[in-house]
Design an enzyme around this catalytic site. Structure first.
Site, PDB file in Angstrom:
ATOM      1  N   SER A 115      -3.783   3.103  -8.418  1.00  0.00           N
ATOM      2  CA  SER A 115      -4.548   4.349  -8.515  1.00  0.00           C
ATOM      3  C   SER A 115      -5.318   4.351  -9.827  1.00  0.00           C
ATOM      4  CB  SER A 115      -3.599   5.553  -8.476  1.00  0.00           C
ATOM      5  OG  SER A 115      -4.266   6.747  -8.836  1.00  0.00           O
ATOM      6  N   LYS A 143       2.194   4.345 -11.355  1.00  0.00           N
ATOM      7  CA  LYS A 143       0.993   3.535 -11.111  1.00  0.00           C
ATOM      8  C   LYS A 143       0.665   2.646 -12.308  1.00  0.00           C
ATOM      9  CE  LYS A 143       0.227   4.781  -6.894  1.00  0.00           C
ATOM     10  NZ  LYS A 143       0.400   3.812  -5.787  1.00  0.00           N
ATOM     11  N   TYR A 203       4.062  10.228 -11.324  1.00  0.00           N
ATOM     12  CA  TYR A 203       3.065   9.456 -10.577  1.00  0.00           C
ATOM     13  C   TYR A 203       2.254   8.574 -11.523  1.00  0.00           C
ATOM     14  CZ  TYR A 203      -0.757   8.418  -7.324  1.00  0.00           C
ATOM     15  OH  TYR A 203      -1.680   7.781  -6.530  1.00  0.00           O
ATOM     16  N   ASN A 249       0.797  -1.222   0.000  1.00  0.00           N
ATOM     17  CA  ASN A 249       0.000   0.000   0.000  1.00  0.00           C
ATOM     18  C   ASN A 249       0.830   1.273   0.000  1.00  0.00           C
ATOM     19  OD1 ASN A 249      -2.446   1.787   0.711  1.00  0.00           O
ATOM     20  ND2 ASN A 249      -1.089   2.058   2.470  1.00  0.00           N
TER      21      ASN A 249
END
Length: 267
Positions: free
Chosen positions: A151, A168, A164, A100
């Site tokens: 995400s 992901k 980012y 996580n």
């Protein structure tokens, strides 16, 4: 244990789960839910005060299964090794790995840096790679499961978040690749893909003050089909489902928990 034991994911009772990023947000909510179900936990994070707060909440819910707590920075290989070894030394096995821990930072290709790229990729994918490698021999023995917290940015791209977005998307591809590698051993590997969720992630990653964050959450009325942001507990329930035998025929999946954002094209 709490009298309000969830009626699903019963197969997680007495299972050993290592949850990273358990000091806040989705990780903390997942730890608390797993405690309600009756799992045995090893919790890790970088914020000691918050991590102990999560552990205390879990212990109050399930006094017989006091969580093992291991403070550390997963971007440091020695810390990741130490955290994993503590989990195994404490329980002797592992049934569930919840990857996580993650960070978010703003930056387009015009104003990002290699330092930012390295920082995000090291946290969001490299440490997941290392921890998964360490866990696999034990998960094969228990025919366990892995849940990666990705995400909606892994499914849909959004401007101003180039590193980012890449991290992901890489995590989702990693999920599918490892799922295929481990399928013959009956180890299932899946990811959840949250949309905007009410945690500290966006505030930490963008530097928004409370007023700006409030406006950001209001914007979800337009960007999320269900017209609101998600709550950490909603992502936690999806994680528990994928970790448990309730999802026994699901592997290599990326499950959006995003109020329909992945299906939208907001204008």
């Amino acid at each position: 244990m709490s009298s309000q034991v969830p009626r699903f994911a019963a197969s997680l009772v007495d299972k050993v789960a290592l949850i990273t990023g358990a000091s806040s947000g989705i990780g903390a909510a997942t730890a608390i839910l797993f405690s309600q179900i009756g799992a045995k936990l090893c919790l890790t994070g970088r914020n000691e005060a918050n991590l102990m707060k999560t552990a205390k909440a879990c212990e109050e819910i399930n006094p017989k299964n006091k969580p093992v707590v291991c403070l550390g920075d997963l971007t440091k290989e020695v810390d990741t090794q130490r955290i994993f070894e503590k989990a195994i030394d404490s329980y002797g096995k592992m049934d569930v790995l919840v990857n996580n821990a993650g960070i978010l930072e703003m930056g387009s290709i015009e104003n990002t840096s290699l330092e930012q790229y390295d920082r995000i990729m090291n946290t969001n994918i490299r440490c997941v790679y290392q921890l998964t490698m360490l866990a696999v021999p034990y998960l094969i023995k228990t025919k366990g499961s892995i849940v990666n917290v990705s995400s909606v940015n892994g499914i849909r791209v959004f401007p101003g978040l180039v590193a980012y977005n890449v991290s992901k998307a890489a995590l989702d591809q990693f999920t599918r690749a490892v799922a295929l590698d481990l399928a013959a051993s009956q180890v299932r590997v899946n990811s959840v893909n949250p949309g905007v969720t009410v945690t500290e992630l966006q505030k930490r990653g963008t530097g928004m003050d409370e007023e700006a964050y409030s406006k950001f959450l209001m914007r979800t009325k337009e960007t999320h089909a269900l017209g609101r942001p998600g709550q950490p507990e909603e992502a936690a329930r999806a994680i528990a489902f994928l970790a448990s035998s309730d999802s026994s025929f699901i592997t290599g999946a990326s499950l959006p928990v995003d109020g329909g954002r992945h299906a939208m094209c907001p204008r």
